[in-house]
Each structure stands twice: as structure tokens, then as C-alpha cells.
Design an enzyme around this catalytic site. Structure first.
Site, short mmCIF file in Angstrom:
data_model
loop_
_atom_site.label_atom_id
_atom_site.label_comp_id
_atom_site.label_asym_id
_atom_site.label_seq_id
_atom_site.Cartn_x
_atom_site.Cartn_y
_atom_site.Cartn_z
N GLU A 319 0.84 -1.20 0.00
CA GLU A 319 0.00 0.00 0.00
C GLU A 319 0.88 1.25 0.00
OE1 GLU A 319 -4.19 -1.46 1.92
OE2 GLU A 319 -2.72 -0.66 3.34
N GLU A 421 -6.25 -6.41 -2.20
CA GLU A 421 -6.80 -6.60 -0.85
C GLU A 421 -8.27 -6.22 -0.83
OE1 GLU A 421 -5.06 -4.94 2.64
OE2 GLU A 421 -3.00 -5.33 1.98
#
Length: 479
Positions: A319, A421
Site C-alpha cells: 500500500e 486486498e
């Protein structure tokens, strides 16, 4: 004698002060627990804040919309409830507009000088428009209302500067030929160490094998540099270190599944809120830091390759839309960030050229910020193959936002895209993850479905109804 008496009085006063402070803290904690104690479903519980940018240009002009929703303890949106609310901005930015999503609300500014605090009606659908100042740094936005748990977000304000290429080499992206139904199950060794057993319909089995039988074909593992450190991810025990990763990689390959490795480049969790460098790299100058990242990546890759379990895909960071290895690799330092990412990519490709490279950003529904990040990587010629997005509705917008963003990214960058995700809305998310235009969609990875949120196993390890969603997804999209 007088000195001793004064000393005793001072110590007594200090002791009383400490005791009173502890009592005050305890009372505040009790009050907060009472104020925000769990509420039954259907009752307003929390303010959900969803920003459409968390990286903004510090030019005094850049704006973003922040949407507000009132949700219950299950995360369901509560409509037709309006409460007096307070909106605060900490940092160099200001609120320039508040509306209910359709027409402007009336509002009263509490501080008209700098527009940092406003009062307005708060309800699901409220939109706040935020404008940056001219200072690089961070801005915090908070939404509050009595009896509700507050919502907040952090925004990084940047000044991109002139881009410099990390390499002049032309990179030919590799293509994933498979359709992926994947899962991050990095918690598995830790759960098993606690004695957790897995089963389906009363029949014991290995969690990986049970998942494979339901359509999963890819496993993601996160890895930390030194997680056993006192401030690491797994103090003393070292879960998700190289040795645990090697053992899990063998299990994945033995099950006939493929393997995505997720480098966190930290001793602890790395995500948009924290990208702290490993303790072993602290104090290094930038050239040494780049070498440390390269050497570590290459060492991990080589040991996995030597045991016959080279990753099929690698994330160079987790991320990473706010950067990696702070502060040098923060999003405020785009050239330095790009150089660090390039060291990771180069190390992976040197050890195993066939490994697919993913850039993973936590921006499922944030189209403008996705473009900002990827445009800046392209300007600096960072080589990669696949765009990965996190999608959690609480932070990343609506399903429509996700669908539009994936479609746009696939066309704009001519890259394969996937949801790296997610957890909730399993069927809907996968319908989007497999259908981006131009045959660019490659699938998804659910995050930690063994033990969190809407897990595919119950807390006692029994496969549940969520597990039964996946055979249908596999039949529909995986050939």
C-alpha cells in the site's frame, strides 16, 4: 531538618499529583468507554469518513471531497438521521464548502480566520470540500458528533518537483496468463501455533488444501525485515520473517498453488499511515539505504529460489501510495521513492527474471490519486507489470468508484489490474476484479480470511458460508 521536611512534603505532593492524574485518566477512559460503548445493529454508532484524495498538491488550489456517513456497529449505513456535527482540520488546509450531497447546508464557522473548525448538520451523504495550503506535510481531518465514535483521515500534501529517471532502459511488461483467486493467509502459522485446527463439514484438513478445493489458486504472504524486534510485528516469535516465509512457501508450492510475496520493508506493519524503515537501516545515508533495500530483497529472493519456491509475483512495498521507507521514500520525495522502488524491482529481476512485479496502492475508488501516483512512477520510468488496489468500502469509496477506477487504470496505463486486498462484498468485488476492459483484469486477493472480518472459517476453524461463495466465482471466471 527543614530541608528533610521540605523534601518529604515535595514527595508527598508529587505522589498525590500522580495519583490524581491516574484517577483523572481512569475517569476519562471510563467516560469514553461509556460514550462509545458497543451499540446494537441499526443504531448510529460511528462516523465514516471517506476521502477521495489522501495525497494532494500543496499549491493553495488543490481540492478534494470527503464524504461522511453514519454507520452502525456492523458497518451498515444509517440514513434519515441528522445530528449536530463538528468538522476540524489540523494542518495547512481549509474547509471551503459543506453540503448534504445535493444542496448546500447552512453552517456556522467557529473560526472564520483560518477555516479550521466548522459546525454543520452531519448525516449520511454530507460532503466536505477541502482545499490545501502551500505547505508540504500532513493534514488531519476529523468529523465528530455527540455519542458517535469520530471519523478521521490523514492527507499528505506534496510538491512533486521535476522528475528524474531511475533508468533509461525500456521495460517490456510481463503478462499474467492466469486468472487469480488469491488470499493473504500470513496469519496461518501463528494461528496454528495457538492450536487452531481447520475443518470442513466435520472433516479435519489443512487450511490451504481446503481453500484450494473451493477455487483458490494463489496465496499471498507478507514479510517483515526483523519482526522479532521488541517493536516489531512479532516480538521474540518472529512470525512473517524469512524463515517462516520459506516454510509457508514450501506448503504453498506443495499444494500446487502460486505465490505472491509482499515486502513491507519494515519491522512492523507498512501501510498508508506508516512506512517506518527497519531498525537495522536507521541512520544510513541514502546510497547505503538503497543498497540495504537491494541486498535484503535479493537475499530473500535467492533463499526462496534456492529451495525451489521463487515467488511468482512480488509487491515491492505494501500500500505504497504514501511511499515506503520513511522519510527518504515518502511521497513528498518522489525521486527518492522511485529510486528505492527501482532497487527492489532490480533485485527481484536479477534473482528471478520471470517474477511479476506489482505496484500496490490503497486506492480502490480514488481515481485522481491513483493517477497521481502512477503518473509520477511513469515519469520516472519505474518498471512494473501489474497495478494492485486495496478496496475496503469504509476508506475507498463505493463499488461504482472501484469499477470506474479499475477500468480507467487499465486503459490509461495499458497494464493488468487487480484487487490486491479486500474483505467485504465478496461476490460484487470479484465481479469487478475480473471484468476490467481490454482483458486487463486478473483477479483478486482477499485479506486474511482465516481469522478477520468476514472470514471464510469460523473462529473455531470450521469452513463457513463465506467459503461457499468461492466455487461459484471460480466457475464463473477461472478457466
Amino acid at each position: 531538618m527543614l530541608k528533610n521536611t521540605q523534601t518529604k512534603l515535595f514527595l508527598l505532593k508529587s505522589t498525590l499529583l500522580v495519583a490524581l492524574s491516574l484517577m483523572l485518566i481512569a475517569n476519562i477512559t471510563i467516560a469514553q468507554n461509556r460514550k462509545f460503548k458497543p451499540k446494537p445493529p441499526g443504531v448510529p454508532s460511528e462516523i465514516q469518513v471517506t476521502p477521495y484524495k489522501t495525497t494532494m498538491i500543496a499549491d493553495g488550489k488543490d481540492e478534494t471531497i470527503i464524504t461522511i456517513k453514519i454507520i452502525d456497529s456492523k458497518g451498515d449505513v444509517i440514513k434519515d438521521v441528522a445530528l449536530p456535527g463538528t468538522f476540524k482540520v489540523i494542518g495547512d488546509a481549509k474547509i471551503v464548502h459543506i453540503s448534504d450531497g445535493t444542496i448546500p447546508n447552512s453552517f456556522t464557522g467557529l473560526d472564520k480566520t483560518n477555516d479550521t473548525t466548522w459546525k454543520s448538520t452531519l448525516k449520511s451523504g454530507t460532503e466536505v470540500r477541502l482545499r490545501t495550503g502551500r505547505t508540504r506535510g500532513r493534514v488531519k481531518f476529523v468529523a465528530q458528533a455527540d455519542s458517535l465514535f469520530p471519523g478521521s483521515t490523514e492527507i499528505h500534501t506534496v510538491q512533486p518537483g521535476t522528475p528524474h529517471l531511475v533508468t533509461t532502459d525500456k521495460y517490456q511488461p510481463k503478462t499474467i496468463n492466469d486468472k487469480i483467486i488469491g488470499a493473504d493467509i500470513s496469519f496461518l502459522p501463528e494461528l496454528e501455533s495457538r492450536g487452531m485446527k481447520f475443518s470442513e463439514n466435520g472433516k479435519p484438513g489443512d487450511a490451504i488444501e481446503i481453500m484450494k478445493q473451493h477455487g483458490f489458486n494463489y496465496i499471498r504472504l507478507r514479510i517483515f525485515n526483523q519482526p522479532a524486534n521488541p517493536k516489531g510485528y512479532s516480538p521474540k516469535k518472529g512470525f512473517c520473517d524469512l524463515e517462516h516465509t520459506k516454510a509457508m512457501a514450501k506448503r504453498i508450492k506443495a499444494a500446487g498453488m502460486k505465490f505472491l510475496l509482499d515486502f513491507h520493508y519494515s519491522d512492523y506493519w507498512a501501510d498508508p499511515q506508516q512506512q517506518n524503515k527497519p531498525a537495522a537501516w536507521a541512520g544510513q545515508d541514502f546510497e547505503t539505504l538503497k543498497k540495504s533495500l537491494y541486498d535484503y530483497t535479493a537475499r530473500v529472493m535467492q533463499q526462496l529460489k534456492d529451495q525451489g519456491t521463487a515467488p511468482d509475483m512480488v509487491q515491492v512495498g505494501n500500500e505504497i501510495n504514501h511511499g515506503i521507507v520513511w522519510p527518504e521514500g515518502a511521497i513528498n520525495n518522489l525521486d527518492s521513492l522511485s529510486q528505492l522502488l527501482y532497487q527492489g524491482v532490480k533485485a527481484v529481476k536479477t534473482v528471478n527474471p520471470s517474477t511479476i512485479i506489482m505496484l500496490h496502492i490503497a486506492l480502490g475508488g480514488q481515481s485522481a490519486e491513483s493517477q497521481f501516483f502512477l503518473d509520477n512512477m511513469a515519469k520516472r520510468n519505474v518498471p512494473f507489470d501489474v497495478i494492485g488496489l486495496s478496496y475496503y468500502p469504509k476508506w475507498h469509496g463505493t463499488l461504482e468508484d472501484l469499477q470506474k477506477n479499475m477500468a480507467d487504470l487499465a486503459k490509461r496505463y495499458n497494464k493488468q489490474v487487480m484487487v490486491a486486498e479486500y474483505s467485504q462484498l465478496k461476490e460484487q468485488v470479484n465481479d469487478i476484479a475480473f471484468t476490467a476492459p481490454g482483458s486487463k483484469a486478473v483477479g483478486s486477493f482477499i485479506w486474511e480470511p482465516l481469522s478477520t472480518w468476514e472470514g471464510i472459517f469460523d473462529r473455531d476453524g470450521k469452513a463457513n458460508v463465506y467459503m461457499n461463495v468461492y466455487p461459484g466465482i471460480a466457475k464463473k471466471y477461472v478457466k
